[in-house]
Scaffold this motif. Structure first.
Motif, PDB file in Angstrom:
ATOM      1  N   MET A   1      13.402  10.740   0.443  1.00 48.08           N
ATOM      2  CA  MET A   1      13.026  10.155  -0.813  1.00 48.08           C
ATOM      3  C   MET A   1      13.366   8.668  -0.772  1.00 48.08           C
ATOM      4  N   GLN A   2      12.383   7.849  -1.119  1.00 55.78           N
ATOM      5  CA  GLN A   2      12.590   6.411  -1.099  1.00 55.78           C
ATOM      6  C   GLN A   2      12.247   5.796  -2.444  1.00 55.78           C
ATOM      7  N   PHE A   3      13.130   4.925  -2.894  1.00 60.97           N
ATOM      8  CA  PHE A   3      12.889   4.167  -4.112  1.00 60.97           C
ATOM      9  C   PHE A   3      12.282   2.827  -3.733  1.00 60.97           C
ATOM     10  N   LYS A   4      11.351   2.352  -4.536  1.00 59.35           N
ATOM     11  CA  LYS A   4      10.673   1.082  -4.300  1.00 59.35           C
ATOM     12  C   LYS A   4      11.066   0.102  -5.397  1.00 59.35           C
ATOM     13  N   SER A   5      11.264  -1.173  -5.015  1.00 60.39           N
ATOM     14  CA  SER A   5      11.708  -2.143  -6.013  1.00 60.39           C
ATOM     15  C   SER A   5      10.743  -3.312  -6.209  1.00 60.39           C
ATOM     16  N   THR A   6       9.891  -3.629  -5.223  1.00 57.87           N
ATOM     17  CA  THR A   6       8.975  -4.753  -5.426  1.00 57.87           C
ATOM     18  C   THR A   6       7.713  -4.272  -6.146  1.00 57.87           C
ATOM     19  N   LYS A   7       7.089  -5.174  -6.847  1.00 58.30           N
ATOM     20  CA  LYS A   7       5.846  -4.843  -7.551  1.00 58.30           C
ATOM     21  C   LYS A   7       4.812  -4.299  -6.575  1.00 58.30           C
ATOM     22  N   LYS A   8       4.635  -4.977  -5.451  1.00 60.68           N
ATOM     23  CA  LYS A   8       3.652  -4.562  -4.448  1.00 60.68           C
ATOM     24  C   LYS A   8       3.938  -3.143  -3.946  1.00 60.68           C
ATOM     25  N   ASP A   9       5.186  -2.859  -3.607  1.00 56.69           N
ATOM     26  CA  ASP A   9       5.549  -1.526  -3.112  1.00 56.69           C
ATOM     27  C   ASP A   9       5.357  -0.449  -4.176  1.00 56.69           C
ATOM     28  N   LYS A  10       5.666  -0.782  -5.429  1.00 55.59           N
ATOM     29  CA  LYS A  10       5.474   0.192  -6.512  1.00 55.59           C
ATOM     30  C   LYS A  10       3.998   0.500  -6.703  1.00 55.59           C
ATOM     31  N   ILE A  11       3.153  -0.529  -6.663  1.00 56.81           N
ATOM     32  CA  ILE A  11       1.710  -0.308  -6.821  1.00 56.81           C
ATOM     33  C   ILE A  11       1.185   0.569  -5.694  1.00 56.81           C
ATOM     34  N   GLU A  12       1.590   0.304  -4.460  1.00 56.27           N
ATOM     35  CA  GLU A  12       1.162   1.141  -3.330  1.00 56.27           C
ATOM     36  C   GLU A  12       1.636   2.578  -3.497  1.00 56.27           C
ATOM     37  N   LEU A  13       2.865   2.764  -3.959  1.00 59.20           N
ATOM     38  CA  LEU A  13       3.417   4.103  -4.195  1.00 59.20           C
ATOM     39  C   LEU A  13       2.607   4.838  -5.268  1.00 59.20           C
ATOM     40  N   ILE A  14       2.328   4.156  -6.357  1.00 58.51           N
ATOM     41  CA  ILE A  14       1.547   4.745  -7.455  1.00 58.51           C
ATOM     42  C   ILE A  14       0.155   5.107  -6.969  1.00 58.51           C
ATOM     43  N   GLN A  15      -0.491   4.212  -6.234  1.00 55.24           N
ATOM     44  CA  GLN A  15      -1.840   4.483  -5.732  1.00 55.24           C
ATOM     45  C   GLN A  15      -1.848   5.685  -4.792  1.00 55.24           C
ATOM     46  N   ARG A  16      -0.859   5.774  -3.920  1.00 58.79           N
ATOM     47  CA  ARG A  16      -0.802   6.882  -2.961  1.00 58.79           C
ATOM     48  C   ARG A  16      -0.705   8.236  -3.670  1.00 58.79           C
ATOM     49  N   HIS A  17       0.091   8.302  -4.724  1.00 56.78           N
ATOM     50  CA  HIS A  17       0.314   9.592  -5.375  1.00 56.78           C
ATOM     51  C   HIS A  17      -0.666   9.900  -6.509  1.00 56.78           C
ATOM     52  N   PHE A  18      -1.147   8.884  -7.216  1.00 57.70           N
ATOM     53  CA  PHE A  18      -1.966   9.146  -8.397  1.00 57.70           C
ATOM     54  C   PHE A  18      -3.463   9.036  -8.162  1.00 57.70           C
ATOM     55  N   THR A  19      -3.918   8.264  -7.175  1.00 58.34           N
ATOM     56  CA  THR A  19      -5.366   8.134  -6.965  1.00 58.34           C
ATOM     57  C   THR A  19      -6.053   9.492  -6.810  1.00 58.34           C
ATOM     58  N   PRO A  20      -5.499  10.435  -6.024  1.00 59.30           N
ATOM     59  CA  PRO A  20      -6.172  11.735  -5.904  1.00 59.30           C
ATOM     60  C   PRO A  20      -6.165  12.553  -7.200  1.00 59.30           C
ATOM     61  N   LEU A  21      -5.344  12.146  -8.174  1.00 61.71           N
ATOM     62  CA  LEU A  21      -5.204  12.919  -9.407  1.00 61.71           C
ATOM     63  C   LEU A  21      -6.021  12.368 -10.577  1.00 61.71           C
ATOM     64  N   ILE A  22      -6.692  11.229 -10.376  1.00 65.97           N
ATOM     65  CA  ILE A  22      -7.530  10.681 -11.437  1.00 65.97           C
ATOM     66  C   ILE A  22      -8.622  11.715 -11.748  1.00 65.97           C
ATOM     67  N   GLY A  23      -8.773  12.033 -13.029  1.00 65.34           N
ATOM     68  CA  GLY A  23      -9.727  13.053 -13.468  1.00 65.34           C
ATOM     69  C   GLY A  23      -9.130  14.447 -13.549  1.00 65.34           C
ATOM     70  N   SER A  24      -7.891  14.623 -13.083  1.00 62.78           N
ATOM     71  CA  SER A  24      -7.229  15.932 -13.124  1.00 62.78           C
ATOM     72  C   SER A  24      -6.535  16.152 -14.464  1.00 62.78           C
ATOM     73  N   GLU A  25      -6.462  17.401 -14.856  1.00 64.48           N
ATOM     74  CA  GLU A  25      -5.809  17.773 -16.109  1.00 64.48           C
ATOM     75  C   GLU A  25      -4.292  17.854 -15.930  1.00 64.48           C
ATOM     76  N   ILE A  26      -3.581  17.244 -16.864  1.00 61.16           N
ATOM     77  CA  ILE A  26      -2.122  17.363 -16.902  1.00 61.16           C
ATOM     78  C   ILE A  26      -1.808  18.717 -17.530  1.00 61.16           C
ATOM     79  N   THR A  27      -1.158  19.595 -16.779  1.00 59.79           N
ATOM     80  CA  THR A  27      -0.899  20.952 -17.270  1.00 59.79           C
ATOM     81  C   THR A  27       0.485  21.114 -17.873  1.00 59.79           C
TER      82      THR A  27
END
Length: 167
Positions: free
Chosen positions: A1-27
């Motif tokens: 598990m890695q924590f990210k602190s820079t804006k750039k690293d956070k955006i990359e982290l968010i994109q990696r995990h959330f891009t495949p979930l766009i359009g998915s239902e939050i259950t």
């Protein structure tokens, strides 16, 4: 598990995990509670990840220190809890339950501000999940733990849209 602190690293982290979930239902979602022997009761323990549930995926989201973000698939923990009594509750916070059953439209990272002496610093500490119904769940850094709020009018003027990728 890695924590990210820079804006750039956070955006990359968010994109990696959330891009495949766009359009998915939050259950649903889950939060941890810790048994407090002194009070003889369970207390919400927002130091552990907020777990966001989709049909086939669960994301563990956690803030620590002033601006470090961790997102992991599954039930990741930022530290061991073996000597503690911890339980996980499903959908226990009524004020944010409006997000359940809605489809994810956009994920943004938004800045907060912190004063160091007389100098104001920008820190990127609000993770904003917006649904197709324009409800926004904000998972924010609440001084070394997760904070949660649901909003229908989140100010997005300074937000960096991470997903879908605007480029």
């Amino acid at each position: 598990m890695q924590f990210k602190s820079t804006k750039k690293d956070k955006i990359e982290l968010i994109q990696r995990h959330f891009t495949p979930l766009i359009g998915s239902e939050i259950t649903g979602y889950s939060i941890a509670q810790l048994w407090c022997e002194e009070n003889r009761a369970w207390d919400d323990w927002m130091d552990l990840p907020f777990r966001l549930h989709f049909k086939d995926t669960k994301l563990s989201i956690s803030w620590r220190k002033f601006d470090e973000l961790m997102i992991e698939e599954g039930e990741a923990l930022p530290f061991p809890t073996t000597d503690l009594q911890v339980r996980w509750l499903l959908n226990p916070i009524k004020r944010i339950n409006g997000i359940i059953g809605q489809k994810l439209k956009r994920v943004c990272l938004s800045p907060g501000h912190m004063n160091i002496g007389s100098h104001q610093c920008e820190i990127w500490v609000d993770l904003i999940l917006t649904t197709e119904e324009n409800q926004s769940l904000v998972i924010y850094n609440n001084l070394d733990e997760n904070g949660l709020k649901l909003s229908s009018n989140e100010n997005m003027l300074e937000a960096a849209v991470c997903c879908p990728n605007p480029f």
